[in-house]
Enzyme design. Structure first.
Site, PDB file in Angstrom:
ATOM      1  CB  THR A  13      -0.898   0.002   1.263  1.00 37.35           C
ATOM      2  OG1 THR A  13      -1.448   1.294   1.446  1.00 37.35           O
ATOM      3  CG2 THR A  13      -0.096  -0.326   2.525  1.00 37.35           C
ATOM      4  CG  ASP A  14      -1.064   5.032  -0.990  1.00 34.58           C
ATOM      5  OD1 ASP A  14      -1.638   4.391  -0.073  1.00 34.58           O
ATOM      6  OD2 ASP A  14      -1.623   5.937  -1.632  1.00 34.58           O
ATOM      7  CD  GLU A  15      -3.422   3.373   4.179  1.00 36.56           C
ATOM      8  OE1 GLU A  15      -3.362   3.384   5.420  1.00 36.56           O
ATOM      9  OE2 GLU A  15      -4.463   3.140   3.544  1.00 36.56           O
ATOM     10  CE1 TYR A  41      -3.179  -2.665   5.699  1.00 35.82           C
ATOM     11  CE2 TYR A  41      -3.220  -0.314   5.206  1.00 35.82           C
ATOM     12  CZ  TYR A  41      -3.225  -1.637   4.783  1.00 35.82           C
ATOM     13  OH  TYR A  41      -3.258  -1.932   3.430  1.00 35.82           O
ATOM     14  CE  LYS A  56       0.162  -4.606   2.930  1.00 36.14           C
ATOM     15  NZ  LYS A  56      -0.223  -5.955   2.394  1.00 36.14           N
TER      16      LYS A  56
END
Ligand code: NAD
Ligand code: TYD
Length: 351
Positions: free
Chosen positions: A132-134, A157, A161
């Site tokens: 994810t870009d997060e 989260y 990741k």
């Protein structure tokens, strides 16, 4: 060339679109979908392809090393596309350890099983990690995330990741495991669990329930249609370079409040309400702790090197998504019963 692909998390939102695309477009491949069927996994997402000869489903946990090793050997797996994860930021704030277990230990278990099963022959093998870009943290009003942006995650989260991304690169550098990674922006589309912004708002608007907008609604997300993401994943699987990362985004930034108002307007028309009716349901609620201000992706690497680009017509894809939820009332009712109710009460009770 023939591929035997293990897809983890294929009964979830993005995974089910990836499985459908590969099963339909590659009858010569064997697609094995391994999914634990948590609250977010739903086999009915794949009813349309369940009987195809190139498709197999296995209910199982990515943390189960014995099972994973046996699946890789028994099905002669050559490629792994790893999507299985706990994926919702708000849940990671309520229960971080579950995210460490699945996203960190689960990914480590898969990586370790892969190098052991493939030891001595890494030719024509690939571990494709979906991220994810997060992991990159939060942007100010300017700039974009790209493949060279340093990691700076803020939620349990995104930290879990980020940790899994590092493990994938470590197995590549240390053990020579062939890998590719992609970091994608926010997805929307059919079959998304209605705890995420777009399906939650559609469900609430339809049922005349308050629309919980966190903080002032000014946080920005870059929205990508899930079917575009599935095509990007296929492009990276087939054409991505060993050891490389690809950032995937929709080039489509929206402030949350503007997106919620747009959904209200779309649903006013579809539900034959007077213009402005649904907007009255908007309720600003306490902000998410550590809420990232803005995500936006520079997707020029995948566009230039792999020839992928997203559908330019966001409104068309959004309307198609709304139509799917309106036509699939039974799916929404089924997934929001049971466990979801408990989560919903814990998440929104005191905001
Ligand atoms: P999802 O929550 O809809 O689906 C996750 C799936 O993984 C479910 O089917 C669940 O049953 C399965 N799963 C969970 N734990 C498991 C375990 N221990 N063993 C086996 N299966 C397990 O998630 P999603 O939105 O489809 O996201 C898929 C992947 O894409 C995730 O890795 C996520 O981090 C990443 N991603 C998501 C988005 C997004 O906007 N949704 C954006 C970028 C990246
Ligand atoms: P979400 O769909 O949870 O994705 P992410 O947090 O991974 O970006 O949320 C998208 C944005 O919408 C995010 O800024 C949080 C906000 N949001 C709300 O304002 N209200 C809600 O009820 C939810 C679920 C999200």
């Amino acid at each position: 060339m023939k591929k035997n692909i293990l897809v983890t998390g294929g009964a979830g939102f993005i995974g089910s679109h990836v499985v459908r695309l590969l099963v339909n477009e590659h009858p010569e491949y064997k697609i094995v979908n391994l999914d634990k069927l948590t609250y977010a996994g739903n086999l009915s997402n794949l009813n349309d392809i369940a009987g195809k000869p190139n498709y197999t489903f296995i209910k199982g946990d990515i943390c189960d090393v014995t099972l994973i090793s046996s699946v890789i050997t028994t099905h002669d797996i050559s490629h792994i596309i790893h999507l299985a994860a706990e994926s919702h930021v708000d849940r990671s704030i309520l229960n971080p350890l579950e995210f460490i277990q699945t996203n960190v230990l689960g990914t480590a278990t898969l990586l370790d099983a892969a190098i052991k099963a493939w030891s001595g022959n890494m030719e024509e093998k690939l571990f494709y990690h979906i991220s994810t870009d997060e992991v990159f943290g939060s942007l100010g009003s300017m700039g974009y995330f790209s493949e060279t942006t340093p990691y700076n995650p803020h939620s349990p989260y995104s930290a879990s990741k980020a940790s899994s991304d590092h493990l994938v690169r470590a197995y590549h550098d240390t053990f020579g495991l062939p890998v590719v990674l992609s970091n994608c922006s926010n997805n929307f589309g059919s079959h998304q669990f209605p705890e995420k912004l777009i399906p939650l708002m559609i469900d609430h608007i339809r049922n005349n329930k308050p629309l919980p907008v966190y903080g002032k609604g000014e946080n920005v997300r870059d929205w990508l249609w899930v079917e575009d993401h599935a095509k990007a994943i296929s492009a990276v699987l087939h054409k991505g370079k060993n050891g490389h990362t690809y950032c995937i985004g929709g080039n489509n930034e929206w402030k949350n409040i503007d997106l919620v108002k747009t959904l209200c307007a779309v649903l006013d028309v579809k539900l034959e309400r007077r213009p402005g009716t649904s907007e009255k349901l908007i309720a600003y609620v306490t902000d998410r702790p550590g809420h990232d201000a803005r995500y936006a992706i520079d997707a020029s690497k995948i566009q230039n090197e792999l020839g992928w680009s997203p559908t330019p017509d966001f409104k068309w894809a959004l309307e198609k998504t709304v139509d799917w939820y309106l036509a699939n009332d039974a799916w929404l009712t089924e997934v929001t019963s049971g466990e979801y109710r408990k989560y919903y009460e814990a998440q929104y009770a005191n905001r």
